[in-house]
Design a protein around this motif. Structure first.
Motif: not given
Length: 218
Positions: A115-130
């Motif tokens: 129900s909650s996610a953390m977005l982390v940018a990595t330049g040309q894309r971004f990550e979606i973490w629980d």
């Protein structure tokens, strides 16, 4: 392409897998893919999802092909495994004009996104973490980042007057009914996100109550 994803944020995820991207993420995504078409798949190494555009996918394919000889020389299966992960275990998503993306159930399950996610940018894309997975991980940088965002959220919520408790709401409803006033239903609210360096004002329909308590639990 000059437009790069920069920053991070904590976002709430609806029961249907909808995530409202922060403005910076949304603007970068549209700059890289004006038609809003994006790709989401599993990260090569980490237990998270990655979101990127077709230009990055083409670059990734070129990189994998140029390193094909080295992969086939040591472990042939490693090359094909990376190809399957990069192009087979991927879904197409569309970014709506207001910045919403939707994770399909299979992809959401693969990324263990709750129900909650953390977005982390990595330049040309971004990550979606629980978010819970991050707080339970051994990566000190990710834990520190998540803790920072949770502190921002708690401060933001404390700055605003608390909403009426359920009991108080019921009493107000009774008084309104007795006075002859008509009650008007409010429209559903949109998901909210708290980007780094500031707090968004977006709201969430059926917002999970436990997200602001995660810092105390952690």
């Amino acid at each position: 392409m000059d437009e790069l994803f920069i920053g991070s944020a904590i976002c709430e995820v609806t029961g249907g897998g909808e995530i409202l991207l922060p403005r910076s993420f949304r603007e970068t995504a549209l700059a890289r893919s004006p038609d809003g078409r994006l790709l989401v798949g599993m990260h090569e190494e980490s237990p998270c999802l990655v979101v990127y555009d077709r230009i990055f996918a083409a670059q990734q394919q070129w990189d994998l092909e140029t390193r094909r000889t080295s992969f086939l020389g040591a472990k042939p299966e490693a090359h094909y495994s990376r190809l399957r992960r990069a192009f087979g275990l991927v879904e197409q998503i569309v970014l709506t004009p207001d910045g919403m993306i939707t994770l399909a159930p299979p992809m959401r399950q693969s990324g263990q996104i709750g129900s909650s996610a953390m977005l982390v940018a990595t330049g040309q894309r971004f990550e979606i973490w629980d978010l819970d997975l991050v707080l339970e991980s051994a990566d000190a940088d990710l834990i520190a980042l998540a803790t920072f965002h949770l502190k921002l959220r708690i401060v933001d919520e404390e700055r605003h007057d608390p909403s009426l408790h359920s009991a108080e709401s019921r009493r107000c409803a009774v008084r309104a009914a007795q006075s002859g006033l008509r009650l008007q239903h409010m429209p559903a609210m949109r998901p909210r996100h708290d980007p780094i360096g500031g707090t968004a004002n977006d709201q969430l329909e059926d917002r999970p109550q436990g997200i602001s308590r995660r810092l105390e639990e952690y």
